[in-house]
Design a protein around this motif. Structure first.
Motif, PDB file in Angstrom:
ATOM      1  N   PHE A  45      61.476  30.761 -75.058  1.00  0.00           N
ATOM      2  CA  PHE A  45      62.093  29.844 -74.105  1.00  0.00           C
ATOM      3  C   PHE A  45      63.219  30.540 -73.352  1.00  0.00           C
ATOM      4  N   PHE A  46      64.044  31.312 -74.071  1.00  0.00           N
ATOM      5  CA  PHE A  46      65.163  32.011 -73.450  1.00  0.00           C
ATOM      6  C   PHE A  46      64.672  33.014 -72.414  1.00  0.00           C
ATOM      7  N   PHE A  47      63.658  33.816 -72.771  1.00  0.00           N
ATOM      8  CA  PHE A  47      63.142  34.821 -71.843  1.00  0.00           C
ATOM      9  C   PHE A  47      62.572  34.169 -70.584  1.00  0.00           C
ATOM     10  N   TYR A  48      61.800  33.090 -70.793  1.00  0.00           N
ATOM     11  CA  TYR A  48      61.221  32.411 -69.626  1.00  0.00           C
ATOM     12  C   TYR A  48      62.323  31.892 -68.713  1.00  0.00           C
ATOM     13  N   PHE A  49      63.285  31.151 -69.288  1.00  0.00           N
ATOM     14  CA  PHE A  49      64.340  30.545 -68.477  1.00  0.00           C
ATOM     15  C   PHE A  49      65.188  31.617 -67.790  1.00  0.00           C
ATOM     16  N   PHE A  50      65.523  32.673 -68.517  1.00  0.00           N
ATOM     17  CA  PHE A  50      66.373  33.731 -67.964  1.00  0.00           C
ATOM     18  C   PHE A  50      65.691  34.422 -66.782  1.00  0.00           C
ATOM     19  N   ILE A  51      64.413  34.773 -66.942  1.00  0.00           N
ATOM     20  CA  ILE A  51      63.687  35.448 -65.863  1.00  0.00           C
ATOM     21  C   ILE A  51      63.512  34.519 -64.671  1.00  0.00           C
ATOM     22  N   TRP A  52      63.117  33.278 -64.928  1.00  0.00           N
ATOM     23  CA  TRP A  52      62.905  32.316 -63.842  1.00  0.00           C
ATOM     24  C   TRP A  52      64.193  32.074 -63.056  1.00  0.00           C
ATOM     25  N   LYS A  53      65.309  31.961 -63.788  1.00  0.00           N
ATOM     26  CA  LYS A  53      66.587  31.666 -63.142  1.00  0.00           C
ATOM     27  C   LYS A  53      67.127  32.873 -62.378  1.00  0.00           C
ATOM     28  N   THR A  54      67.152  34.026 -63.023  1.00  0.00           N
ATOM     29  CA  THR A  54      67.748  35.213 -62.394  1.00  0.00           C
ATOM     30  C   THR A  54      66.844  35.880 -61.368  1.00  0.00           C
ATOM     31  N   SER A  55      65.557  35.535 -61.361  1.00  0.00           N
ATOM     32  CA  SER A  55      64.664  36.114 -60.344  1.00  0.00           C
ATOM     33  C   SER A  55      65.090  35.686 -58.943  1.00  0.00           C
ATOM     34  N   TYR A  56      65.899  34.638 -58.866  1.00  0.00           N
ATOM     35  CA  TYR A  56      66.471  34.210 -57.582  1.00  0.00           C
ATOM     36  C   TYR A  56      67.224  35.359 -56.922  1.00  0.00           C
ATOM     37  N   ILE A  57      67.911  36.166 -57.736  1.00  0.00           N
ATOM     38  CA  ILE A  57      68.665  37.307 -57.202  1.00  0.00           C
ATOM     39  C   ILE A  57      67.722  38.287 -56.515  1.00  0.00           C
ATOM     40  N   PHE A  58      66.582  38.523 -57.147  1.00  0.00           N
ATOM     41  CA  PHE A  58      65.599  39.473 -56.615  1.00  0.00           C
ATOM     42  C   PHE A  58      64.944  38.947 -55.336  1.00  0.00           C
ATOM     43  N   PHE A  59      64.558  37.680 -55.349  1.00  0.00           N
ATOM     44  CA  PHE A  59      63.825  37.116 -54.215  1.00  0.00           C
ATOM     45  C   PHE A  59      64.730  36.663 -53.070  1.00  0.00           C
ATOM     46  N   GLN A  60      66.006  36.392 -53.378  1.00  0.00           N
ATOM     47  CA  GLN A  60      66.949  35.950 -52.342  1.00  0.00           C
ATOM     48  C   GLN A  60      68.225  36.792 -52.424  1.00  0.00           C
ATOM     49  N   PHE A  61      68.055  38.098 -52.384  1.00  0.00           N
ATOM     50  CA  PHE A  61      69.164  39.002 -52.644  1.00  0.00           C
ATOM     51  C   PHE A  61      70.302  38.844 -51.625  1.00  0.00           C
ATOM     52  N   THR A  62      69.976  38.743 -50.347  1.00  0.00           N
ATOM     53  CA  THR A  62      70.999  38.605 -49.307  1.00  0.00           C
ATOM     54  C   THR A  62      71.800  37.320 -49.480  1.00  0.00           C
ATOM     55  N   LEU A  63      71.084  36.230 -49.731  1.00  0.00           N
ATOM     56  CA  LEU A  63      71.756  34.943 -49.935  1.00  0.00           C
ATOM     57  C   LEU A  63      72.647  34.993 -51.175  1.00  0.00           C
ATOM     58  N   PHE A  64      72.176  35.666 -52.211  1.00  0.00           N
ATOM     59  CA  PHE A  64      72.969  35.790 -53.431  1.00  0.00           C
ATOM     60  C   PHE A  64      74.244  36.589 -53.187  1.00  0.00           C
ATOM     61  N   LEU A  65      74.150  37.673 -52.385  1.00  0.00           N
ATOM     62  CA  LEU A  65      75.332  38.480 -52.079  1.00  0.00           C
ATOM     63  C   LEU A  65      76.364  37.674 -51.295  1.00  0.00           C
ATOM     64  N   ASN A  66      75.861  36.836 -50.396  1.00  0.00           N
ATOM     65  CA  ASN A  66      76.775  36.023 -49.584  1.00  0.00           C
ATOM     66  C   ASN A  66      77.400  34.887 -50.402  1.00  0.00           C
ATOM     67  N   MET A  67      76.615  34.335 -51.335  1.00  0.00           N
ATOM     68  CA  MET A  67      77.100  33.216 -52.162  1.00  0.00           C
ATOM     69  C   MET A  67      76.670  33.442 -53.611  1.00  0.00           C
ATOM     70  N   PRO A  68      77.378  34.256 -54.355  1.00  0.00           N
ATOM     71  CA  PRO A  68      76.987  34.570 -55.748  1.00  0.00           C
ATOM     72  C   PRO A  68      76.835  33.346 -56.649  1.00  0.00           C
ATOM     73  N   LEU A  69      77.669  32.330 -56.422  1.00  0.00           N
ATOM     74  CA  LEU A  69      77.602  31.136 -57.263  1.00  0.00           C
ATOM     75  C   LEU A  69      76.356  30.289 -56.991  1.00  0.00           C
ATOM     76  N   SER A  70      75.609  30.641 -55.961  1.00  0.00           N
ATOM     77  CA  SER A  70      74.398  29.888 -55.649  1.00  0.00           C
ATOM     78  C   SER A  70      73.358  29.995 -56.764  1.00  0.00           C
ATOM     79  N   ILE A  71      73.496  31.019 -57.616  1.00  0.00           N
ATOM     80  CA  ILE A  71      72.546  31.183 -58.718  1.00  0.00           C
ATOM     81  C   ILE A  71      72.630  30.021 -59.702  1.00  0.00           C
ATOM     82  N   ILE A  72      73.746  29.324 -59.713  1.00  0.00           N
ATOM     83  CA  ILE A  72      73.901  28.160 -60.594  1.00  0.00           C
ATOM     84  C   ILE A  72      72.967  27.034 -60.167  1.00  0.00           C
ATOM     85  N   TYR A  73      72.752  26.928 -58.857  1.00  0.00           N
ATOM     86  CA  TYR A  73      71.994  25.799 -58.329  1.00  0.00           C
ATOM     87  C   TYR A  73      70.552  26.137 -57.969  1.00  0.00           C
TER      88      TYR A  73
END
Length: 199
Positions: A45-73
């Motif tokens: 469960f941890f691996f699935y949730f962690f990869i699914w959640k943090t993959s946002y950084i990989f797929f939306q890298f520019t948006l993440f750099l502009n708004m790092p806290l966006s990974i929460i949402y």
């Protein structure tokens, strides 16, 4: 999707249902078998949730750099979901099967608990009473038969769950495809290296 308010936090109903199903499935497994579920269950469960959640950084890298806290949402979406499933499959087949011998005995039982509890809880939260009631009946039947569970019974319960999903929604959805995929994985893992269930 329905959201649940917990204090100042607004959490998607799917997250709440997933967490409750995770805990309740392990609890029921302990009650009806007298055995504690293997660590592979929590790790998966941890691996699935962690990869699914943090993959946002990989797929939306520019948006993440502009708004790092966006990974929460935000999360990785469908692409992140598929990536997380791939990582989960690799973990289960190449690490868990070697490290946790109990994987041959536990997966179909714990997956049935998780699946049916998840569907019951999420329909309770979203106030779908008829669908919740049907899943509840299926859960009771599962509990009565859990000590006699076999690959055939597992397949029957899985088909019934998918039939309910298709009646109230769409079988050809991410949710339906995910449960079907994980169900087949659990069925495969329930066999030992000689292709037979342990007595």
């Amino acid at each position: 999707m329905t959201y649940v308010n917990i204090g100042s936090l607004t959490i998607p109903s799917g997250w709440v249902a997933s967490l409750l199903a995770l805990i309740l499935a392990a609890l029921l497994n302990r009650i009806f078998t007298g055995k504690k579920i293997g660590e592979w269950y929590w790790n998966s469960f941890f691996f699935y949730f962690f990869i699914w959640k943090t993959s946002y950084i990989f797929f939306q890298f520019t948006l993440f750099l502009n708004m790092p806290l966006s990974i929460i949402y935000f999360n990785g979406g469908i692409k992140g979901h598929i990536l997380a499933l791939v990582v989960l499959i690799l973990y289960l087949f190449f690490i868990v099967r070697k490290k946790y011998p109990s994987i041959h005995e536990e997966p179909i039982r714990i997956f049935l608990f998780y699946l049916i509890i998840y569907q019951t809880v999420i329909n309770l939260i979203e106030n779908n009473r008829i669908e919740m009631f049907i899943h509840s009946i299926l859960l009771v039947c599962c509990l009565f038969l859990i000590k006699k569970i076999s690959n055939q019974l597992f397949f029957l319960f899985l088909l019934l769950e998918l039939l309910i999903l298709s009646y109230f929604g769409s079988l050809f959805s991410i949710e339906g495809a995910t449960f079907s995929t994980i169900g087949l994985i659990m069925l495969t893992l329930s066999k030992n290296k000689y292709g037979r269930r342990k007595p």
